[in-house]
Design an enzyme around this catalytic site. Structure first.
Site, PDB file in Angstrom:
ATOM      1  N   SER A  40      49.219  35.528  44.102  1.00 21.21           N
ATOM      2  CA  SER A  40      48.668  34.568  43.135  1.00 21.21           C
ATOM      3  C   SER A  40      49.630  34.315  41.979  1.00 21.21           C
ATOM      4  CB  SER A  40      47.344  35.081  42.558  1.00 21.21           C
ATOM      5  OG  SER A  40      46.388  35.186  43.579  1.00 21.21           O
ATOM      6  N   GLU A  61      44.519  47.360  35.229  1.00 15.77           N
ATOM      7  CA  GLU A  61      45.328  46.599  34.277  1.00 15.77           C
ATOM      8  C   GLU A  61      45.680  47.405  33.035  1.00 15.77           C
ATOM      9  OE1 GLU A  61      42.424  45.538  35.578  1.00 15.77           O
ATOM     10  OE2 GLU A  61      43.031  43.941  36.939  1.00 15.77           O
ATOM     11  N   PHE A  86      42.475  39.070  32.729  1.00 14.80           N
ATOM     12  CA  PHE A  86      42.752  40.510  32.852  1.00 14.80           C
ATOM     13  C   PHE A  86      44.025  40.901  32.113  1.00 14.80           C
ATOM     14  CE2 PHE A  86      40.958  39.148  37.119  1.00 14.80           C
ATOM     15  CZ  PHE A  86      39.642  39.204  36.669  1.00 14.80           C
ATOM     16  N   HIS A 112      46.440  31.543  35.933  1.00 11.86           N
ATOM     17  CA  HIS A 112      45.045  31.147  36.120  1.00 11.86           C
ATOM     18  C   HIS A 112      44.287  31.077  34.796  1.00 11.86           C
ATOM     19  CE1 HIS A 112      46.300  31.995  40.147  1.00 11.86           C
ATOM     20  NE2 HIS A 112      45.128  31.758  40.685  1.00 11.86           N
ATOM     21  N   ASP A 120      36.186  29.797  40.898  1.00 15.33           N
ATOM     22  CA  ASP A 120      35.784  31.190  40.624  1.00 15.33           C
ATOM     23  C   ASP A 120      34.829  31.295  39.440  1.00 15.33           C
ATOM     24  OD1 ASP A 120      37.042  32.341  42.738  1.00 15.33           O
ATOM     25  OD2 ASP A 120      38.785  33.053  41.609  1.00 15.33           O
TER      26      ASP A 120
END
Lengths: 318, 282
Positions: A40, A61, A86, A112, A120
């Site tokens: 991604s 993370e 995140f 994103h 999402d």
């Protein structure tokens, strides 16, 4: 209105991947960490070419940010990669203590971001990340507009010593920045000189600002369009000089009004040069599922919204 | 190599420093500091290969230490000063305005010897892993040490880091847990019982060593030397070190009450009476 064209649409995250890949070849101190989103984030090429400098940390993370901070001790330049949500909200305290307060040379690279993550939904569509990051003392905050600019920004931040937040996105968008344009942190890019209204846009909203400028030109309104790719440090003189000339301002971003680019510009102008200002941004709301285009329309982040904001603010001029 | 007697002399002085620093500003964390004095003195005066007179952030070719439970800054500052990182007299500035000796350690004020801010718990193990990975990339075979409170292990990030270190064979790392069994609201068993930490770290793939007498200098030195022999073998190493909070000051021992409380004038005199000046007060 200056004419902007593009040969193809590309995603900004691929610009990051390409920049990182190039850094892998040119800077042996660059290392990369990813929390289970290598594809991604388009970090595959770096991971494949430099396996010894790529750290897959799994879905953890907080640990990723902590390890990145530690890696700087010994001269490494870590680039962390995960979704913007995140990369910021989830790990705010780790960034605050281990990176920002500890003055560590970590590059937090976030994909994103915003509504254009799409289907999402709101759990993943962070619209607060610019605000969270710009509040941290010493943090540089960058939100480039297209593939070429994201690639150039990725390469440029490796040479800046200190923590950086680099924000990019998922969808393909017009790639119009010249491939050889040098990226200067904190230096706004003048896209169109105009006299009636200043439009300051960042990220995906920059192309929409260009479209808005064309629509305004067709209606006889001359818009000055400036790409603010660096939210912090803000190019104060670019903002003030333009506002002095046009006497009214529109800001445009894929972020909450609170804490974003518009908020930074409003603060600056309130202090230095009070000027009528309208913000094109998400107004104290979470996003939802939908296609990126549907969401940008529903939440008022299209070219037409910039056009309307421009007319409204022009009408407010003294 | 320092003798046990020499190290114990330093310990006594460090205890005095801790008590005096905390008393002077009527704040700070004496209990955990006193409990970890032997460990830090052993590390800085005997075990670690380091260069106090020429501090560099990167510490190439040196062993590194990360204090994850940053609230025990008094013992850290005293040991750094006594080993030569900065002037001992600077200990008098602890927790005061414009000091480099902040309540919790920071790199922000450029205090020699500190490589990472700590205080918000649970982050130091990840930081130590990162530094250990950088050493591997730099082909630097030095060791990275870290210290954690037992209560701190309630933070989730510790276990993310613990999982990572064994999965990725970070074997140039020796973590130590200060098992004093106390945290702010009471005993660790009562606040949030963590069960067997040995079983947990073994399940997470670490080489686990028990140090029953964490306030006995010979035992501490021995445990750290043993831990060193287990580095480079594919697994991270952890020492579960039992200590007494407030060790060396009788009225501070055996209770969580001195976690974050400073002694008054009378208590200061009493504590100093129990720890004779050995290297000269700051």
């Amino acid at each position: 209105m200056k004419k902007y064209t593009y040969t193809e649409k590309k995603d900004t995250r691929s610009g990051f991947g390409a920049g990182l890949s190039e850094l892998g070849k040119t800077n042996p101190n660059v290392v990369a960490l990813c929390a289970d989103l290598t594809g991604s984030l388009k970090m595959d090429a770096f991971a494949k070419d430099h396996p010894e400098r790529f750290f897959q940390v799994g879905i953890a993370e907080a640990n990723m940010i902590g390890i990145a901070a530690g890696l700087t001790i010994g001269g490494k330049i870590p680039f962390t990669g995960t979704f913007a949500n995140f990369s910021t909200g989830r790990v705010y305290d780790q960034i605050r203590q281990s990176v920002a307060y500890s003055d560590k040379n970590v590059k937090i690279c976030a994909s994103h971001a915003g509504l254009t993550l799409g289907e999402d939904g709101a759990t993943h569509q962070i619209l607060e990340d610019l605000g969270l990051m710009k509040m941290l003392p010493g943090m540089v905050v960058i939100n480039p507009c297209d593939y070429n600019q994201t690639k150039a920004a990725t390469i440029a931040i490796a040479d800046h010593h200190g923590p950086v937040y680099l924000r990019f996105g998922r969808p393909t968008v017009p790639n119009f920045t010249p491939a050889d344009q040098k990226f200067e942190i904190g230096k706004a890019v003048m896209l169109n000189e105009g006299t009636d209204v200043s439009i300051f846009a960042t990220g995906h909203l920059v192309w929409k600002a260009i479209e808005a400028g064309e629509q305004l030109a067709a209606q006889g309104i001359s818009a000055e369009i400036i790409n603010i790719h660096t939210i912090k440090p803000l190019d104060n003189s670019a903002v003030i000089n333009s506002a002095k000339k046009t006497k009214c301002v529109v800001t445009a971003e894929e972020h909450q009004m609170n804490g974003g680019l518009g908020d930074s510009i409003a603060q600056l102008l309130a202090r230095e040069l009070p000027t009528p200002l309208e913000m094109v941004a998400v107004n104290d709301s979470f996003g939802e599922s939908g296609t990126p285009a549907q969401l940008m329309t529903k939440y008022g982040l299209d070219a037409i919204n910039i056009v309307e904001a421009a007319k409204k603010v022009i009408a407010r001029k003294a | 190599m320092a003798s046990t007697a020499e190290l114990e002399k330093i310990v006594t002085q460090v205890r005095r420093d801790i008590i005096r620093m905390v008393h002077a500003v009527n704040s700070g964390h004496p209990g955990g500091s006193l409990g970890c004095t032997e460990y830090l003195v052993a590390l800085y005066f005997d075990i670690m290969k380091h260069n106090p007179s020429k501090f560099t952030m990167d510490g190439v070719g040196e062993d590194l230490f990360f204090l994850s439970n940053g609230h025990i800054s008094p013992v850290f500052y005293s040991v750094l000063a006594r080993s030569g990182y900065f002037p001992v007299k600077e200990l008098a500035t602890f927790r005061k305005l414009n000091s480099r000796l902040q309540g919790h350690p920071t790199t922000h004020e450029h205090l020699e010897g500190v490589r990472m801010a700590s205080g918000s718990l649970g982050q130091g193990l990840s930081n130590a892993i990162g530094a250990a990975l950088a050493k591997k990339l730099n082909k630097d075979n030095s060791i990275v040490y870290s210290l954690h409170g037992d209560g701190e292990l309630q933070e989730g990030q510790i276990w993310e880091a613990a999982m990572y270190a064994s999965a990725k064979n970070v074997d140039n790392l020796i973590a130590t847990v200060d098992m004093n069994g106390q945290q702010i609201d009471g005993s660790t068993d009562k606040v949030l019982n963590m069960g067997s930490l040995r079983a947990k770290f073994e399940a997470f793939g670490w080489h686990v060593l028990d140090l029953e007498k964490g306030n006995d200098m010979a035992s501490v030195v021995n445990a750290l030397n043993t831990a060193k022999t287990h580095t480079g073998k594919g697994k991270p190493v952890i020492i579960l070190m039992k200590t007494e909070m407030g060790n060396g000051v009788d009225f501070m021992m055996g209770s969580h009450k001195w976690h974050g409380v400073a002694p008054n004038d009378e208590q200061l005199a009493q504590a100093l009476n129990q720890n004779a000046e050995t290297l000269g007060d700051y």
